[in-house]
Design a protein around this motif. Structure first.
Motif, mmCIF file in Angstrom:
data_model
loop_
_atom_site.group_PDB
_atom_site.id
_atom_site.type_symbol
_atom_site.label_atom_id
_atom_site.label_comp_id
_atom_site.label_asym_id
_atom_site.label_seq_id
_atom_site.Cartn_x
_atom_site.Cartn_y
_atom_site.Cartn_z
ATOM 1 N N GLY B 162 -30.030 -3.324 3.323
ATOM 2 C CA GLY B 162 -29.136 -4.342 2.573
ATOM 3 C C GLY B 162 -28.470 -3.770 1.640
ATOM 4 N N ARG B 163 -28.248 -2.637 1.866
ATOM 5 C CA ARG B 163 -27.039 -1.740 1.094
ATOM 6 C C ARG B 163 -25.536 -1.820 1.708
ATOM 7 N NH1 ARG B 163 -28.155 4.629 0.006
ATOM 8 N NH2 ARG B 163 -25.896 5.059 -0.733
ATOM 9 N N PHE B 164 -24.952 -2.353 1.075
ATOM 10 C CA PHE B 164 -23.257 -2.700 1.678
ATOM 11 C C PHE B 164 -22.352 -2.011 0.761
ATOM 12 C CE2 PHE B 164 -26.025 -6.337 3.021
ATOM 13 C CZ PHE B 164 -25.541 -6.189 4.362
ATOM 14 N N THR B 165 -21.384 -1.331 1.408
ATOM 15 C CA THR B 165 -20.341 -1.028 0.602
ATOM 16 C C THR B 165 -19.135 -2.036 1.153
ATOM 17 O OG1 THR B 165 -20.931 1.435 1.005
ATOM 18 C CG2 THR B 165 -18.749 1.040 0.433
ATOM 19 N N LEU B 166 -18.404 -2.316 -0.127
ATOM 20 C CA LEU B 166 -17.139 -3.081 0.093
ATOM 21 C C LEU B 166 -15.927 -2.123 0.607
ATOM 22 C CD1 LEU B 166 -19.332 -5.117 -1.024
ATOM 23 C CD2 LEU B 166 -17.354 -6.114 -2.297
ATOM 24 N N ASP B 167 -14.836 -2.585 0.951
ATOM 25 C CA ASP B 167 -13.523 -2.095 1.089
ATOM 26 C C ASP B 167 -12.985 -1.636 -0.213
ATOM 27 O OD1 ASP B 167 -13.792 -2.324 3.952
ATOM 28 O OD2 ASP B 167 -12.509 -3.889 4.185
ATOM 29 N N GLY B 168 -12.523 -0.443 -0.332
ATOM 30 C CA GLY B 168 -11.873 -0.268 -1.669
ATOM 31 C C GLY B 168 -10.665 0.159 -1.592
ATOM 32 N N GLU B 169 -10.033 1.159 -2.502
ATOM 33 C CA GLU B 169 -8.760 1.444 -2.292
ATOM 34 C C GLU B 169 -7.989 1.903 -0.927
ATOM 35 O OE1 GLU B 169 -6.056 5.364 -4.029
ATOM 36 O OE2 GLU B 169 -8.228 5.199 -4.242
ATOM 37 N N GLU B 170 -6.890 1.445 -0.682
ATOM 38 C CA GLU B 170 -6.304 1.486 0.594
ATOM 39 C C GLU B 170 -5.158 2.555 0.495
ATOM 40 O OE1 GLU B 170 -5.503 -2.015 2.890
ATOM 41 O OE2 GLU B 170 -3.608 -1.110 3.316
ATOM 42 N N ILE B 171 -5.108 3.605 1.318
ATOM 43 C CA ILE B 171 -3.941 4.727 1.362
ATOM 44 C C ILE B 171 -3.258 4.629 2.486
ATOM 45 C CG2 ILE B 171 -5.389 6.028 -0.444
ATOM 46 C CD1 ILE B 171 -6.147 7.809 1.793
ATOM 47 N N ARG B 172 -2.255 5.196 2.535
ATOM 48 C CA ARG B 172 -1.325 5.376 3.841
ATOM 49 C C ARG B 172 -0.876 6.843 3.918
ATOM 50 N NH1 ARG B 172 1.215 0.168 5.597
ATOM 51 N NH2 ARG B 172 -0.033 -1.431 4.682
ATOM 52 N N ILE B 173 -0.965 7.351 4.953
ATOM 53 C CA ILE B 173 -0.756 8.762 5.391
ATOM 54 C C ILE B 173 0.174 8.841 6.578
ATOM 55 C CG2 ILE B 173 -1.391 11.007 5.821
ATOM 56 C CD1 ILE B 173 -3.873 10.598 3.923
ATOM 57 N N LYS B 174 1.250 9.447 6.430
ATOM 58 C CA LYS B 174 2.219 9.461 7.626
ATOM 59 C C LYS B 174 1.133 9.809 8.805
ATOM 60 C CE LYS B 174 6.908 11.087 8.935
ATOM 61 N NZ LYS B 174 7.979 11.803 8.631
ATOM 62 N N SER B 175 1.367 9.251 10.085
ATOM 63 C CA SER B 175 0.833 9.740 11.210
ATOM 64 C C SER B 175 1.288 9.092 12.313
ATOM 65 C CB SER B 175 -0.689 9.159 10.904
ATOM 66 O OG SER B 175 -1.382 9.445 12.093
ATOM 67 N N LYS B 176 1.235 9.972 13.320
ATOM 68 C CA LYS B 176 1.636 9.553 14.960
ATOM 69 C C LYS B 176 0.292 8.780 15.552
ATOM 70 C CE LYS B 176 2.569 13.706 15.861
ATOM 71 N NZ LYS B 176 3.043 14.843 16.223
ATOM 72 N N MET B 177 -0.894 9.090 14.984
ATOM 73 C CA MET B 177 -1.971 8.499 15.559
ATOM 74 C C MET B 177 -2.058 6.838 15.592
ATOM 75 S SD MET B 177 -5.402 10.336 14.266
ATOM 76 C CE MET B 177 -5.368 10.168 12.562
ATOM 77 N N ARG B 178 -2.312 6.104 16.698
ATOM 78 C CA ARG B 178 -2.240 4.732 16.865
ATOM 79 C C ARG B 178 -3.613 4.268 16.020
ATOM 80 N NH1 ARG B 178 -2.261 1.236 22.342
ATOM 81 N NH2 ARG B 178 -2.117 -0.901 21.447
#
Lengths: 178, 178
Positions: B162-178
């Motif tokens: 019952g221990r959950f983590t919620l989505d936090g900060e969003e970051i974007r890094i240049k990447s060719k990975m789909r």
């Protein structure tokens, strides 16, 4: 530096879906490392993990041949490094030389642990039936390590094309679910 | 209310490792829903998903028999409901009657979509080879839906008990990975 992580707690680190690093090492060669986000728990204890390693990846042939790897969970402040690792190949890059990662000897497998990671899981391939169909390996985690300096570190969750979410608020709800 | 989600974008919602709901429906019976955190992508497009449904779960036999399910991704504010769903069984509880979830008709499968969820994935079982060994089903997502009102909703990541983590900060890094 790294401390024992009980095998029964491995799922608590994989189930939330973090971006991981996968190290492999061909016999007589330098170790390699790739970025991996397609993985899931298959059983609690001993911990069984399913993971997908694309056949085009340099790590694929090594993992298939040696049957050994380490799954390492990087902290969020390694996001740039993790992304760069995913954007180059062990075919032409000695990633442990190029990137600021410290390979540490594992106990039961040849590929190295990654010193900068929150958790390291020494794994052996236990089932390759799904490799031809889905590039999916069934791994048993035979030894697990945690980095006590990174107990509070956030992990990364990949949403595609270099867009990551970091761990945020933590909540606890009364539950019988393991 | 729900809008089309292109199949090529399904992985962007599963790869980050959110807690999901799984709906099933035995022929002539009411639909059931369980909580599921052990899943991963197996291929981008058509989207193939591997998931583990414990053999002790009421949903297991139904999924095996009917070969159909819906994977729904609940927003974080449903954490209490999601946890309660995981702590009771469809054997003795009509969960869609007890919990504030709206079953909506799916297009290609019998089990319902969940109106309150961010994303709904209509899935068909494509491979049961791993069911006996690992309770693992291979699913193809044949139709995907997104809830435009929940585009910014956070998801849940389960760390056990019952221990959950919620989505936090969003970051974007240049990447060719789909």
């Amino acid at each position: 530096m790294l401390k024992d992580l009980p095998l029964g707690r491995v799922y608590q680190h994989i189930e939330p879906g973090p971006v991981t690093l996968l190290t492999t090492q061909a016999t007589g060669k330098k170790p390699n490392v790739m970025t991996m986000s397609w993985h899931m728990m298959l059983d609690f204890e001993p911990p069984y993990i399913g993971c997908v390693v694309g056949a085009a990846n340099h790590s694929f042939a090594t993992l298939r041949r040696t049957g050994e790897c380490v799954i390492a969970i990087p902290p969020a402040d390694l996001a740039e490094v993790v992304t760069k690792i995913g954007n180059c190949s062990g075919r032409d890059t000695d990633k442990f030389a190029v990137f600021p990662l410290t390979p540490l000897p594992a106990r039961h497998v040849a590929p190295p642990l990654v010193g900068e990671c929150i958790v390291n899981l020494e794994c052996k391939v236990r089932d390759t039936y799904m490799v031809n169909r889905y590039n999916m390996f069934v791994l048993e985690c035979v030894k697990a390590w945690q980095n006590p300096n990174l107990a509070a570190a956030k992990t990364l969750h990949h949403q595609g094309y270099g867009r990551f979410t970091l761990d945020g608020e933590e909540i606890r709800i009364k539950s019988k679910m393991r």
